[in-house]
Write an enzyme that holds these catalytic residues in place. Structure first.
Site, PDB file in Angstrom:
ATOM      1  N   LYS A  86       0.566  -1.004  -0.144  1.00  0.00           N
ATOM      2  CA  LYS A  86       0.231  -0.057  -0.210  1.00  0.00           C
ATOM      3  C   LYS A  86       0.741   1.335  -0.006  1.00  0.00           C
ATOM      4  O   LYS A  86       1.399   1.429   0.813  1.00  0.00           O
ATOM      5  CB  LYS A  86      -0.589  -0.167   1.471  1.00  0.00           C
ATOM      6  CG  LYS A  86      -2.259   1.041   1.023  1.00  0.00           C
ATOM      7  CD  LYS A  86      -2.628   1.489   2.263  1.00  0.00           C
ATOM      8  CE  LYS A  86      -1.998   2.316   3.253  1.00  0.00           C
ATOM      9  NZ  LYS A  86      -1.631   4.293   2.618  1.00  0.00           N
ATOM     10  N   GLY A  89       6.890   4.800   8.533  1.00  0.00           N
ATOM     11  CA  GLY A  89       6.170   6.293   8.402  1.00  0.00           C
ATOM     12  C   GLY A  89       5.787   6.757  10.217  1.00  0.00           C
ATOM     13  O   GLY A  89       7.074   6.588  10.754  1.00  0.00           O
ATOM     14  N   SER A  90       4.891   7.939  11.306  1.00  0.00           N
ATOM     15  CA  SER A  90       4.797   8.088  11.657  1.00  0.00           C
ATOM     16  C   SER A  90       5.413   6.891  13.219  1.00  0.00           C
ATOM     17  O   SER A  90       4.508   6.114  12.410  1.00  0.00           O
ATOM     18  CB  SER A  90       4.533   9.459  12.192  1.00  0.00           C
ATOM     19  OG  SER A  90       2.810   8.382  12.129  1.00  0.00           O
ATOM     20  N   THR A  91       5.376   7.692  13.809  1.00  0.00           N
ATOM     21  CA  THR A  91       5.396   7.129  15.597  1.00  0.00           C
ATOM     22  C   THR A  91       3.984   6.902  16.340  1.00  0.00           C
ATOM     23  O   THR A  91       3.612   5.206  16.587  1.00  0.00           O
ATOM     24  CB  THR A  91       6.205   7.600  16.298  1.00  0.00           C
ATOM     25  OG1 THR A  91       7.381   7.377  15.598  1.00  0.00           O
ATOM     26  CG2 THR A  91       6.243   6.486  17.442  1.00  0.00           C
ATOM     27  N   GLU A 151       9.422   0.918  10.951  1.00  0.00           N
ATOM     28  CA  GLU A 151      10.818   2.131  10.557  1.00  0.00           C
ATOM     29  C   GLU A 151       9.494   2.818  10.810  1.00  0.00           C
ATOM     30  O   GLU A 151       9.269   3.492   9.740  1.00  0.00           O
ATOM     31  CB  GLU A 151      11.182   2.012   9.381  1.00  0.00           C
ATOM     32  CG  GLU A 151      12.090   2.412   9.691  1.00  0.00           C
ATOM     33  CD  GLU A 151      13.047   3.966   9.051  1.00  0.00           C
ATOM     34  OE1 GLU A 151      11.703   4.732   9.694  1.00  0.00           O
ATOM     35  OE2 GLU A 151      12.356   4.079   7.664  1.00  0.00           O
ATOM     36  N   GLY A 177       2.500   3.904  13.940  1.00  0.00           N
ATOM     37  CA  GLY A 177       3.128   3.029  14.243  1.00  0.00           C
ATOM     38  C   GLY A 177       2.574   2.166  15.639  1.00  0.00           C
ATOM     39  O   GLY A 177       2.348   1.014  14.557  1.00  0.00           O
ATOM     40  N   GLU A 219       9.135  15.251  16.205  1.00  0.00           N
ATOM     41  CA  GLU A 219       9.790  15.435  14.255  1.00  0.00           C
ATOM     42  C   GLU A 219       9.335  15.985  13.744  1.00  0.00           C
ATOM     43  O   GLU A 219       7.365  16.370  13.657  1.00  0.00           O
ATOM     44  CB  GLU A 219       9.700  13.738  14.532  1.00  0.00           C
ATOM     45  CG  GLU A 219      10.456  13.710  12.859  1.00  0.00           C
ATOM     46  CD  GLU A 219      10.178  12.656  12.613  1.00  0.00           C
ATOM     47  OE1 GLU A 219      10.854  11.479  11.593  1.00  0.00           O
ATOM     48  OE2 GLU A 219       9.021  11.628  12.662  1.00  0.00           O
ATOM     49  N   CYS A 270      13.265  10.105   7.920  1.00  0.00           N
ATOM     50  CA  CYS A 270      13.749   9.946   8.971  1.00  0.00           C
ATOM     51  C   CYS A 270      15.046  10.073   9.502  1.00  0.00           C
ATOM     52  O   CYS A 270      14.636  10.257  10.878  1.00  0.00           O
ATOM     53  CB  CYS A 270      12.397   8.549   8.953  1.00  0.00           C
ATOM     54  SG  CYS A 270      13.775   7.533   7.966  1.00  0.00           S
TER      55      CYS A 270
END
Length: 499
Positions: free
Chosen positions: A183, A236-238, A258, A241, A392, A292
């Protein structure tokens, strides 16, 4: 096909790729993908819903026995052909990536496409190098361990490097014998769809790879929850995640994450200032800071801070912003209007927290860029405890703090919840190795930054996630060890004898 500046003439792939064919979403939904240079429409792309994810998983499941049963060397040869096709279509892929993401064409052509081909070539080369083990056990028994593919893998890639991350996710998964439902991000789906077409041309059988663009909150979440998927690999973002981990619990599928980063970039007093200035600018301003692993926290020894900042700000202000399809452009737009506004909100936050904006912090004055999502390179002096030094930002935004001792520098570097990458600049080899060992991060660069290679594991710790991309580590991530015991001595009964 050659892309032109007119996206309507580009022959862009705008439908789902399932079972080796391009097709519309079953419910007919589409979404717009926008050119970040001027806000114009590039294409309306089929928007995958839950039923389309189901179709893709069914296709991948049906293809798994044939693909996993194919000899590893044969799988490797197909991936090598794919790498060749990527290189022969490099100009088209680079222009497509720049059009969709805002990457400067010189970076898309010389970095993104090159790294994409290199990753597929690396994993094509090691497809038949993944070995098992023979374990020394008690006499009369043979115990060997083989590594088997997992099955259907769900891969969710981000919008900042969509082309490159296709290879990072799919290269090891396919080499190990898995099938894939990928995706791509809704913002930047175009290069992934073109890669799907090239995979068919390379000889990857129908259903082995399926590409389903759609929103994360529906398509991505359904893929993570799907009981037919044995692993989710997410970049992607935490925050997202965490939702991936929760969604994966239904069948306890393997998860690889990641996630975000807040890279420390330490410059010691004995560093080559010229090299550190140039390397640090690349660390944070490459791809508009949308990385990142960006070196987004400059930590400078107080004795060289003034000299370093004078040179660094001069370089930042000289970076050429412009149309990403112009080969002289050094920094393009941010990928979306929403993300540009988010980065600008951190500029205001820095001021609210008492920070000093040393340069940048606003859109460029050039009227030719007025409709795009551009932001000048931004340098902010801020306290290490401030939010802009801890969260971030994901843009051309770097904070600056100073230190007096090595211990203080290491403490500042490690005083965030992320642990993806970090760097340091020094001429002292002993210090370099000592500090590198103490920085809490999955990757550390010495007198360089953002160096990557398909053979070197990529990943982090803490809120930066777990698991590794690339290298033999990645191949292991996409396989399951199976231990097999053989009784080789007929005199040893297979059960305890009764008296």
């Amino acid at each position: 096909m050659t892309l032109t500046d007119d996206p309507t003439a580009a022959g862009i792939r705008d439908r789902l790729f399932i079972g080796g064919k391009f097709m519309d979403a079953l419910e007919g939904a589409t979404f717009e993908t926008i050119n970040p240079h001027d806000g114009s429409l590039i294409a309306r792309v089929a928007r995958a819903g839950e039923v389309d994810i189901d179709r893709a998983v069914i296709a991948a499941s049906a293809a798994f026995p044939g693909w996993s049963g194919l000899g590893a060397a044969a799988r490797g040869r197909i991936l090598l052909r794919l790498a060749d096709l990527i290189e022969s279509n490099a100009d088209e892929l680079a222009r497509l990536e720049s059009l969709d993401t805002g990457h400067p064409i010189r970076d898309s052509r010389n970095l993104d496409v090159v790294r994409t081909a290199a990753a597929f070539r690396y994993f094509g080369g090691i497809a038949d190098k993944l070995q098992g083990d023979v374990i020394p056990v008690e006499p009369g028994f043979l115990n060997y361990v083989v590594r088997e593919p997992l099955g259907v893998v769900g891969a969710i890639v981000p919008w900042n490097f969509p082309l490159m991350f296709c290879s990072w996710k799919m290269g090891p998964a396919l080499a190990a014998g898995n099938t894939v439902v990928l995706k791509p991000a809704e913002l930047t789906p175009l290069s992934a769809l073109r890669i799907g077409e090239l995979m068919g041309a390379a000889g990857i059988p129908a259903g082995v790879v399926n590409i389903v663009p759609g929103p994360g909150r529906t398509a991505g979440e359904h893929l993570a929850r799907h009981l037919g998927v044995r692993k989710i690999a997410f970049t992607g973002s935490t925050a997202v995640g965490r939702t991936i981990v929760e969604a994966s619990a239904g069948n306890l599928k393997r998860v690889q994450l990641e996630l975000g980063g807040k890279g420390a970039n330490i410059v010691f007093a004995d560093a080559s200032i010229e090299a550190a200035v140039n390397g640090s600018a690349f660390a944070v301003f490459h791809n508009q800071g949308q990385a990142c692993i960006a070196g987004s926290r400059l930590i400078l020894h107080e004795s060289i801070a003034s000299d370093f900042l004078a040179r660094f700000i001069e370089l930042a202000e000289s970076i050429r912003l412009g149309n990403p399809l112009d080969p002289t452009t050094e920094m393009g737009p941010l990928t979306s209007a929403g993300h540009r506004d988010r980065v600008l909100s951190y500029v205001q936050l820095a001021r609210d927290e008492g920070g000093e904006v040393l340069t940048g912090g606003s859109a460029p004055d050039d009227p030719a860029l007025g409709r795009g999502y551009y932001l000048r390179p931004t340098v902010v002096r801020a306290d290490p405890s401030s939010r802009v030094c801890r969260e971030e930002v994901f843009g051309p935004f770097v904070t600056v703090t100073t230190f007096r001792s090595d211990e203080e520098a290491i403490a500042v570097a490690n005083d965030v919840d992320y642990g993806l990458g970090g760097g340091l600049w020094t001429r002292d080899l002993s210090r370099a190795h000592s500090v590198a060992s103490r920085i809490r991060a999955g990757m550390v660069w010495i007198n360089s930054y953002k160096r990557i290679n398909p053979g070197s594991p990529f990943g982090g710790t803490g809120l930066s996630g777990y698991g590794r991309e690339m290298g033999f580590e990645a191949m292991r991530e996409y396989t399951e060890p199976k231990s097999v015991w053989v009784n080789v001595d007929a005199a040893i009964p297979p059960f305890y004898p009764r008296p």
